[in-house]
Design a protein around this motif. Sequence first.
Motif, PDB file in Angstrom:
ATOM      1  N   ALA A  73      33.867  38.465  34.870  1.00  0.00           N
ATOM      2  CA  ALA A  73      34.371  38.259  36.226  1.00  0.00           C
ATOM      3  C   ALA A  73      35.866  38.530  36.212  1.00  0.00           C
ATOM      4  O   ALA A  73      36.538  38.248  35.211  1.00  0.00           O
ATOM      5  CB  ALA A  73      34.089  36.840  36.711  1.00  0.00           C
ATOM      6  N   GLY A  74      36.363  39.092  37.294  1.00  0.00           N
ATOM      7  CA  GLY A  74      37.785  39.371  37.302  1.00  0.00           C
ATOM      8  C   GLY A  74      38.253  40.031  38.578  1.00  0.00           C
ATOM      9  O   GLY A  74      37.536  40.096  39.581  1.00  0.00           O
ATOM     10  N   ALA A  75      39.482  40.530  38.504  1.00  0.00           N
ATOM     11  CA  ALA A  75      40.109  41.195  39.640  1.00  0.00           C
ATOM     12  C   ALA A  75      40.790  42.465  39.149  1.00  0.00           C
ATOM     13  O   ALA A  75      41.242  42.538  37.996  1.00  0.00           O
ATOM     14  CB  ALA A  75      41.129  40.273  40.307  1.00  0.00           C
ATOM     15  N   ILE A  91      42.791  41.750  35.543  1.00  0.00           N
ATOM     16  CA  ILE A  91      42.477  40.779  34.502  1.00  0.00           C
ATOM     17  C   ILE A  91      40.992  40.442  34.582  1.00  0.00           C
ATOM     18  O   ILE A  91      40.437  40.274  35.675  1.00  0.00           O
ATOM     19  CB  ILE A  91      43.345  39.498  34.621  1.00  0.00           C
ATOM     20  N   ASN A  92      40.350  40.389  33.424  1.00  0.00           N
ATOM     21  CA  ASN A  92      38.928  40.085  33.339  1.00  0.00           C
ATOM     22  C   ASN A  92      38.710  38.868  32.443  1.00  0.00           C
ATOM     23  O   ASN A  92      39.349  38.734  31.395  1.00  0.00           O
ATOM     24  CB  ASN A  92      38.144  41.271  32.757  1.00  0.00           C
ATOM     25  N   PHE A  93      37.797  38.027  32.852  1.00  0.00           N
ATOM     26  CA  PHE A  93      37.329  36.920  32.017  1.00  0.00           C
ATOM     27  C   PHE A  93      35.962  37.315  31.476  1.00  0.00           C
ATOM     28  O   PHE A  93      35.068  37.674  32.240  1.00  0.00           O
ATOM     29  CB  PHE A  93      37.228  35.634  32.853  1.00  0.00           C
ATOM     30  N   ARG A  94      35.818  37.281  30.154  1.00  0.00           N
ATOM     31  CA  ARG A  94      34.565  37.720  29.544  1.00  0.00           C
ATOM     32  C   ARG A  94      34.048  36.687  28.550  1.00  0.00           C
ATOM     33  O   ARG A  94      34.831  36.047  27.844  1.00  0.00           O
ATOM     34  CB  ARG A  94      34.753  39.028  28.792  1.00  0.00           C
ATOM     35  N   GLY A 239      31.329  45.232  42.513  1.00  0.00           N
ATOM     36  CA  GLY A 239      32.604  44.754  43.036  1.00  0.00           C
ATOM     37  C   GLY A 239      32.828  45.116  44.484  1.00  0.00           C
ATOM     38  O   GLY A 239      32.047  45.832  45.117  1.00  0.00           O
ATOM     39  N   TYR A 240      33.931  44.590  44.980  1.00  0.00           N
ATOM     40  CA  TYR A 240      34.343  44.859  46.361  1.00  0.00           C
ATOM     41  C   TYR A 240      35.845  45.034  46.372  1.00  0.00           C
ATOM     42  O   TYR A 240      36.599  44.219  45.810  1.00  0.00           O
ATOM     43  CB  TYR A 240      33.945  43.717  47.282  1.00  0.00           C
TER      44      TYR A 240
END
Length: 242
Positions: A73-75, A91-94, A239-240
Amino acid sequence: MKKSVFGFIAALFTLLLSAPVHSQTILDTGMPSKLVQIGVRAGFNTSNLSTNFDEAYSEIAWNHSQWKPGFSAGAVVDLNIRNFLAIESGINFRSRNNSFHYLFNDNNALAAIDGKWGAYYFEIPLLLSLRLGVAELGQLHIDAGPYWATGFGGKCHYTYFREDFGTVASEKVNGDYFGSKGIANRSDWGFKFGFGILVMQHYYIGAHYNAGCSNVLKNDGEGVKKPVGHNKLWSFTLGYNF
């Protein structure tokens, strides 16, 4: 399901190729409507750790590691240079997971280790993104560039089996993946590349591969050679873009 997906992609590119040449082209060199665009991403990944244990530890007779699923999840932040070219970061959280299995000689007795590890990472990519198609309709993104990541909250669990005089003894071991007593360094870097499709400047689907270049394993001082491990990961995201 597969036919409908391929049908949608085929229809999209048919529209792209048939767009009026005088106003819109596949390589759209026009100025973007937004210099900076922000989006959100979420999806799943599958990860593994490639090692040199066969070379580093002479007592290992067989080793095998398996890809295991996780989530992402990220932006993202796009700096749009032209409609066909952008620099993408964010930045991504994995979550990364992997299982491992070893057979080896322990003082002339057959022994085995069966285990898994799991860890969480924050990842920052810096990608050059080539974008083919009509920005207002749909574009194919071809992305490549480095990434940097830092890990936290990792755990390593395994069971040690040893055959001795016809009996098998087992011992469960639980420990940290990172930290002073862990087996791995928190820092990781490598290269990320892949592709995505952005429709109507908002709706995104993508697939990327992370090839780790940093040795994430600590040197335990027991191997013939320094143990080396590189992270590798496939990610699939929806994504959006706002």
